[in-house]
Design an enzyme around this catalytic site. Structure first.
Site, PDB file in Angstrom:
ATOM      1  N   HIS A  38      24.515 -81.719  68.333  1.00 15.80           N
ATOM      2  CA  HIS A  38      24.767 -80.860  67.164  1.00 15.80           C
ATOM      3  C   HIS A  38      25.053 -81.706  65.922  1.00 15.80           C
ATOM      4  O   HIS A  38      24.398 -81.567  64.900  1.00 15.80           O
ATOM      5  CB  HIS A  38      25.944 -79.928  67.486  1.00 15.80           C
ATOM      6  CG  HIS A  38      26.312 -78.990  66.380  1.00 15.80           C
ATOM      7  ND1 HIS A  38      25.911 -77.675  66.360  1.00 15.80           N
ATOM      8  CD2 HIS A  38      27.025 -79.176  65.244  1.00 15.80           C
ATOM      9  CE1 HIS A  38      26.372 -77.094  65.265  1.00 15.80           C
ATOM     10  NE2 HIS A  38      27.061 -77.974  64.567  1.00 15.80           N
ATOM     11  N   GLU A  39      26.027 -82.609  66.055  1.00 18.47           N
ATOM     12  CA  GLU A  39      26.407 -83.417  64.885  1.00 18.47           C
ATOM     13  C   GLU A  39      25.290 -84.377  64.486  1.00 18.47           C
ATOM     14  O   GLU A  39      25.102 -84.670  63.309  1.00 18.47           O
ATOM     15  CB  GLU A  39      27.711 -84.175  65.153  1.00 18.47           C
ATOM     16  CG  GLU A  39      28.942 -83.289  65.415  1.00 18.47           C
ATOM     17  CD  GLU A  39      29.235 -82.245  64.343  1.00 18.47           C
ATOM     18  OE1 GLU A  39      28.857 -82.460  63.167  1.00 18.47           O
ATOM     19  OE2 GLU A  39      29.811 -81.188  64.692  1.00 18.47           O
TER      20      GLU A  39
END
Ligand code: ZN
Length: 499
Positions: free
Chosen positions: A264-265
């Site tokens: 995600h990051e």
């Protein structure tokens, strides 16, 4: 237009954004490596640098330059036009809100945050209610100063998702809700259910870090222009496309946390690294909106990271890294990481139920800002909707309306950007499939570069050139719709659960 006026303007803009980049780095340090005793001094450093940035933005010199350039008419060069348009927007918004109000909000939020922490600990909403009412009142004043047409809430949304209005979002969400509620119920009742205990097998943090780093590198994260570190709450900050910092956290008894958190990051990080470095410190090297930012993280976390083709390639490597998973079949792993189960906490929700958590908050905020929902009535309204949407009732306010930090920070109009991100992601991904007909085959071979390059060329390099709705049209040829997202969920989850 006199080009030396523009040059002077750009110099000011770069100085403004340099101050902001320093603030980002101070913030990153505070969340990762700063020794605890430095907290008070860090507060002073942050206050000074934010003050300098605010002065720079609202200075007469910036005002004169931005007004002069804006009134000279739209430039032919899209870079010039974008930079002038965006600074005009920022400048106008900043000068409309008096410093006294900004200070009052800062003081109230710092008190409210303490009160909220205690209220959440005690699961006692009444304790937090007066502070929340005060913050709502202050943010209504901000909305009125900034200005709005249809409803006040629009002015607050505009800070996070520029030019997005509550009424069309409501229509989109209503259509989505009509599909999601029965889908969640059907998956709940399905006779086939995943065995999620295999996700709780022991996986040492050091090995997780090494494996996740390989995934980030395969996605194209440039470790010469970025870092991955550990923090209590994962995030991504950027001091420009050549300095992007992401964080994660490890749980040795729950592998998916750091794994999908890192993907995600990294998705956020790829967006930030995808801007053209020659535009560093200007809107042309900045994200369109929070929703578009979130579309990039969700693409990698869910559309890629929770897909079967991706794991056909990476699962053997995962098993080699973690012998405790050696006896797990690929299909069992794939089912487990796609478990759908109504739960109380938004940040732990799966990708099907997640949207319903957001719609509930959107409904309540819209009514709160309009004055149609009294603060004291929030817990009841929350729990009633929760039952209606997800079929379960929070046991207390800590697991209900007190769970998120946002309201205690005076942030209203932010939650919807998370779900818009899911919708943008699905619609972009459909377009990516048209552009990359072999996408699934590429994922099966572990080749992530074609997708990353597609995202870079179609979305990242444009910076703020297009507004969100323009970008969606530019990339997909259509208006934003709930359809691609719903089609994706149906195609994936119905066969998985056999419904
Ligand atoms: Zn995110």
């Amino acid at each position: 237009m006199a080009s030396d006026t523009y040059e002077k303007f750009i110099q000011h803009v770069r100085e403004l954004n340099t101050a902001r980049a320093i603030a980002e780095l101070l913030d990153w340090d505070q969340e990762t490596y700063m020794p605890p005793c430095a907290a008070e001094q860090r507060g002073q450093q942050m206050a000074l640098i934010s003050g300098l940035a605010h002065e720079k933005l609202t200075s007469d010199e910036m005002g004169n330059l931005v007004v002069q350039l804006d009134e000279a008419g739209a430039a032919d060069d899209p870079t010039v036009a974008t930079n002038v348009r965006e600074l005009r927007r920022e400048y106008d918004r900043a000068v409309k809100i008096p410093t006294t109000l900004v200070q009052e909000i800062a003081q109230t939020t710092s008190r409210a945050r303490q009160t909220w922490l205690k209220a959440r600990q005690e699961a006692n909403f009444a304790h937090f209610a007066p502070q929340l009412a005060r913050l709502l009142d202050l943010k209504r004043q901000v909305a009125d100063l900034v200005g709005w047409d249809a409803e006040r809430y629009d002015a607050l949304i505009d800070e996070f998702e520029p030019q997005t209005r509550a009424a069309p979002v409501q229509e989109l969400f209503d259509r989505l809700k009509a599909e999601l509620v029965p889908l969640v119920a059907a998956l709940q009742d399905a006779p086939r259910q995943p065995d999620t205990t295999l996700l709780e097998r022991e996986c040492p943090a050091g090995r997780q870090a090494a494996f996740n780093r390989r995934i980030s590198a395969a996605m194209g994260f440039d470790f010469e222009a970025g870092r991955i570190d550990v923090s209590a709450h994962p995030f991504c900050i950027s001091a420009g496309p050549l300095d992007v910092r992401i964080t994660t956290r490890y749980n040795e008894r729950y592998l998916p946390g750091a794994l999908f958190g890192t993907m995600h990051e990294t998705g956020h990080g790829l967006y930030e690294q995808g801007f053209d470095p020659q535009h560093t410190g200007t809107p042309m090297a900045s994200s369109v909106s929070l929703g578009i930012h979130e579309s990039q993280s969700r693409t990698w976390e869910n559309l890629v990271g929770r897909s079967r083709p991706f794991w056909e390639h990476f699962f053997p490597a995962l098993q080699a890294e973690f012998p405790t998973l050696a006896d797990v079949a690929l299909d069992d792993w794939y089912f487990a990481i796609n478990v759908v189960r109504p739960s109380f906490i938004r940040v732990e929700a799966d990708e099907v139920t997640y949207g319903l958590h957001i719609m509930l908050r959107f409904d309540l905020e819209r009514q709160m800002v309009a004055g149609q929902l009294a603060v004291d009535d929030i817990p009841d309204a929350w729990n009633t909707r929760f039952r209606e949407y997800l079929g379960i009732t929070p046991p207390n306010d800590a697991e209900g309306c007190l769970q998120d930090i946002h309201w205690s920070m005076g942030i209203f109009g932010y939650f919807l950007t998370y779900q818009l991100g899911n919708l943008y992601a699905a619609q972009f991904f459909q377009a990516a499939r048209r552009g990359l007909p072999d996408l699934d085959e590429q994922l099966r071979r572990g080749e992530l570069a074609p997708l990353r390059e597609w995202l870079r060329e179609n979305i990242h390099v444009h910076g703020k050139r297009y507004r969100a709705h323009e970008l969606v049209h530019e990339v997909t040829g259509a208006e934003l719709s709930h359809k691609p997202y719903i089609d994706y969920l149906h195609a994936k989850y119905k066969p998985l659960y056999g419904v």
